[in-house]
Design a protein around this motif. Structure first.
Motif, PDB file in Angstrom:
ATOM      1  N   ASN A  52       0.832  -1.216   0.000  1.00 34.94           N
ATOM      2  CA  ASN A  52       0.000   0.000   0.000  1.00 34.94           C
ATOM      3  C   ASN A  52       0.856   1.251   0.000  1.00 34.94           C
ATOM      4  O   ASN A  52       1.795   1.373   0.785  1.00 34.94           O
ATOM      5  CB  ASN A  52      -0.900   0.021   1.246  1.00 34.94           C
ATOM      6  CG  ASN A  52      -1.901  -1.120   1.266  1.00 34.94           C
ATOM      7  OD1 ASN A  52      -1.928  -1.948   0.368  1.00 34.94           O
ATOM      8  ND2 ASN A  52      -2.728  -1.148   2.288  1.00 34.94           N
ATOM      9  N   ARG A  93       2.756   1.338   3.471  1.00 31.83           N
ATOM     10  CA  ARG A  93       2.326   0.472   4.572  1.00 31.83           C
ATOM     11  C   ARG A  93       2.110  -0.922   4.028  1.00 31.83           C
ATOM     12  O   ARG A  93       1.641  -1.090   2.898  1.00 31.83           O
ATOM     13  CB  ARG A  93       1.025   1.005   5.161  1.00 31.83           C
ATOM     14  CG  ARG A  93       0.431   0.218   6.300  1.00 31.83           C
ATOM     15  CD  ARG A  93      -0.849   0.885   6.744  1.00 31.83           C
ATOM     16  NE  ARG A  93      -1.545   0.142   7.773  1.00 31.83           N
ATOM     17  CZ  ARG A  93      -2.389  -0.855   7.534  1.00 31.83           C
ATOM     18  NH1 ARG A  93      -2.635  -1.236   6.305  1.00 31.83           N
ATOM     19  NH2 ARG A  93      -2.988  -1.472   8.540  1.00 31.83           N
ATOM     20  N   ARG A 112       0.192  -4.272   3.501  1.00 33.18           N
ATOM     21  CA  ARG A 112      -1.210  -4.680   3.503  1.00 33.18           C
ATOM     22  C   ARG A 112      -1.418  -5.777   4.525  1.00 33.18           C
ATOM     23  O   ARG A 112      -0.476  -6.458   4.928  1.00 33.18           O
ATOM     24  CB  ARG A 112      -1.603  -5.201   2.127  1.00 33.18           C
ATOM     25  CG  ARG A 112      -3.116  -5.253   1.935  1.00 33.18           C
ATOM     26  CD  ARG A 112      -3.504  -6.088   0.739  1.00 33.18           C
ATOM     27  NE  ARG A 112      -2.731  -5.748  -0.449  1.00 33.18           N
ATOM     28  CZ  ARG A 112      -2.691  -6.513  -1.543  1.00 33.18           C
ATOM     29  NH1 ARG A 112      -3.359  -7.649  -1.562  1.00 33.18           N
ATOM     30  NH2 ARG A 112      -1.994  -6.161  -2.581  1.00 33.18           N
ATOM     31  N   LEU A 113      -2.661  -5.929   4.967  1.00 31.24           N
ATOM     32  CA  LEU A 113      -3.021  -6.979   5.924  1.00 31.24           C
ATOM     33  C   LEU A 113      -2.178  -6.872   7.195  1.00 31.24           C
ATOM     34  O   LEU A 113      -1.824  -7.860   7.797  1.00 31.24           O
ATOM     35  CB  LEU A 113      -2.851  -8.366   5.305  1.00 31.24           C
ATOM     36  CG  LEU A 113      -3.751  -8.638   4.088  1.00 31.24           C
ATOM     37  CD1 LEU A 113      -3.480 -10.013   3.525  1.00 31.24           C
ATOM     38  CD2 LEU A 113      -5.216  -8.499   4.450  1.00 31.24           C
ATOM     39  N   PHE A 133       6.352   7.515   6.350  1.00 37.70           N
ATOM     40  CA  PHE A 133       6.289   8.709   5.525  1.00 37.70           C
ATOM     41  C   PHE A 133       7.635   9.091   4.937  1.00 37.70           C
ATOM     42  O   PHE A 133       8.686   8.922   5.567  1.00 37.70           O
ATOM     43  CB  PHE A 133       5.762   9.888   6.346  1.00 37.70           C
ATOM     44  CG  PHE A 133       4.286   9.820   6.584  1.00 37.70           C
ATOM     45  CD1 PHE A 133       3.770   9.076   7.634  1.00 37.70           C
ATOM     46  CD2 PHE A 133       3.407  10.467   5.728  1.00 37.70           C
ATOM     47  CE1 PHE A 133       2.403   8.994   7.842  1.00 37.70           C
ATOM     48  CE2 PHE A 133       2.037  10.391   5.929  1.00 37.70           C
ATOM     49  CZ  PHE A 133       1.533   9.655   6.987  1.00 37.70           C
ATOM     50  N   GLY A 156      -3.143  -4.653   9.957  1.00 38.02           N
ATOM     51  CA  GLY A 156      -4.069  -3.656  10.473  1.00 38.02           C
ATOM     52  C   GLY A 156      -3.510  -2.773  11.555  1.00 38.02           C
ATOM     53  O   GLY A 156      -3.938  -1.660  11.735  1.00 38.02           O
ATOM     54  N   ARG A 157      -2.517  -3.278  12.272  1.00 36.50           N
ATOM     55  CA  ARG A 157      -2.006  -2.502  13.385  1.00 36.50           C
ATOM     56  C   ARG A 157      -0.735  -1.738  13.024  1.00 36.50           C
ATOM     57  O   ARG A 157      -0.105  -1.149  13.870  1.00 36.50           O
ATOM     58  CB  ARG A 157      -1.723  -3.420  14.567  1.00 36.50           C
ATOM     59  CG  ARG A 157      -2.962  -4.172  14.980  1.00 36.50           C
ATOM     60  CD  ARG A 157      -2.717  -5.072  16.136  1.00 36.50           C
ATOM     61  NE  ARG A 157      -3.962  -5.693  16.583  1.00 36.50           N
ATOM     62  CZ  ARG A 157      -4.117  -6.284  17.750  1.00 36.50           C
ATOM     63  NH1 ARG A 157      -3.101  -6.334  18.584  1.00 36.50           N
ATOM     64  NH2 ARG A 157      -5.263  -6.814  18.075  1.00 36.50           N
ATOM     65  N   GLU A 158      -0.397  -1.753  11.795  1.00 37.98           N
ATOM     66  CA  GLU A 158       0.862  -1.146  11.377  1.00 37.98           C
ATOM     67  C   GLU A 158       0.676   0.329  11.061  1.00 37.98           C
ATOM     68  O   GLU A 158      -0.378   0.757  10.620  1.00 37.98           O
ATOM     69  CB  GLU A 158       1.389  -1.897  10.137  1.00 37.98           C
ATOM     70  CG  GLU A 158       2.757  -1.457   9.663  1.00 37.98           C
ATOM     71  CD  GLU A 158       3.821  -1.624  10.735  1.00 37.98           C
ATOM     72  OE1 GLU A 158       4.430  -2.707  10.814  1.00 37.98           O
ATOM     73  OE2 GLU A 158       4.027  -0.664  11.505  1.00 37.98           O
ATOM     74  N   THR A 159       1.734   1.061  11.291  1.00 40.70           N
ATOM     75  CA  THR A 159       1.686   2.468  10.955  1.00 40.70           C
ATOM     76  C   THR A 159       1.919   2.665   9.466  1.00 40.70           C
ATOM     77  O   THR A 159       2.243   1.719   8.749  1.00 40.70           O
ATOM     78  CB  THR A 159       2.768   3.232  11.737  1.00 40.70           C
ATOM     79  OG1 THR A 159       2.649   4.622  11.437  1.00 40.70           O
ATOM     80  CG2 THR A 159       4.163   2.776  11.341  1.00 40.70           C
ATOM     81  N   GLN A 160       1.733   3.858   9.001  1.00 36.96           N
ATOM     82  CA  GLN A 160       2.204   4.255   7.686  1.00 36.96           C
ATOM     83  C   GLN A 160       3.573   4.900   7.875  1.00 36.96           C
ATOM     84  O   GLN A 160       3.806   5.603   8.852  1.00 36.96           O
ATOM     85  CB  GLN A 160       1.246   5.263   7.043  1.00 36.96           C
ATOM     86  CG  GLN A 160      -0.092   4.662   6.659  1.00 36.96           C
ATOM     87  CD  GLN A 160      -0.991   5.657   5.949  1.00 36.96           C
ATOM     88  OE1 GLN A 160      -0.585   6.758   5.599  1.00 36.96           O
ATOM     89  NE2 GLN A 160      -2.243   5.270   5.712  1.00 36.96           N
TER      90      GLN A 160
END
Lengths: 114, 114
Positions: free
Chosen positions: B31, B94, B96-97, B105, B99-103
């Protein structure tokens, strides 16, 4: 839909004083919550995150945040600020899906005075 | 170490020019996201991509397009730059899959359209 409100656009704090930045969110399920810091001219750096469990989370640079479900809040705190904490701070809520889209607040600019 | 890079830190373009902003990540993330950041508005999602050649509109896609030909590279295109596109542009990635991960930058590109 997710939304995030940071009520304080600008905060001035003396060096050594405590700091609290407010964040309120709207989300239909259990939110994934984040605080980021952006120093001038830089990208965003993750300070801390909350997913579940202990509602008081510790982050980097001496910051902590408390998740309060009843108030839909995730306020950021630091007991004693340093001049290097002058920056812009963003609260974000993340979707618990594979796309991982985030909704960001408008940001709070923190000025630290001697 | 996690790394998201953006091709330019500062860019000055003229109205009507076609502008390319490049973002590269070395974390094998599926992502990727493009935001613009404006004072008092926080970060607003322009487009995101969840796989090569796949893209979805964000909250403010008008006047922009994107390209994702390779997994590590996500380009933002201003087909005909206008002065209201003067802004700071931030790229993020980020897994995928997760859910608890940050983005994560990049450092941002400050674009001025004259």
């Amino acid at each position: 839909a997710q939304s995030v409100t940071q009520p304080d656009i600008h905060i001035t704090v003396s060096e050594g004083a405590s700091l609290e930045l407010r964040c309120n969110y709207s989300y239909g399920a259990t939110p994934y919550l984040f605080w980021y810091v952006q120093s001038p001219g830089q990208g965003l750096q993750l300070l801390l995150k909350y997913f579940s469990g202990d509602t008081l989370v510790q982050g980097i640079k001496g910051f902590e945040a408390e998740f309060k479900r009843s108030q839909s809040s995730f306020n950021l705190r630091k007991p004693s600020v340093h001049w290097s904490d002058a920056a812009e701070y963003f609260c974000a809520v993340g979707a618990a899906d594979s796309w991982g889209k985030f909704q960001f607040g408008a940001g709070t600019q923190v000025v630290v005075t001697p | 170490d996690v790394k998201v890079t953006q091709s330019s830190r500062y860019l000055v373009k003229r109205t009507g020019e076609k502008v390319f902003l490049e973002c590269v990540q070395d974390m094998d993330h599926e992502n990727m996201f493009w935001y613009r950041q404006d004072p008092g508005l926080g970060l607003r999602l322009i487009y995101f991509s969840y796989d090569v050649k796949m893209k979805e509109k964000g909250d403010i896609p008008e006047g922009y397009s994107v390209s994702r030909e390779k997994k590590e590279r996500f380009s933002l295109i201003l087909e005909s730059a206008s002065t209201n596109q003067t802004s700071m542009y931030l790229c993020a990635s980020r897994k995928r899959l997760a859910g608890r991960e940050t983005q994560y930058f990049g450092p941002g590109t400050r674009l001025l359209v004259l």
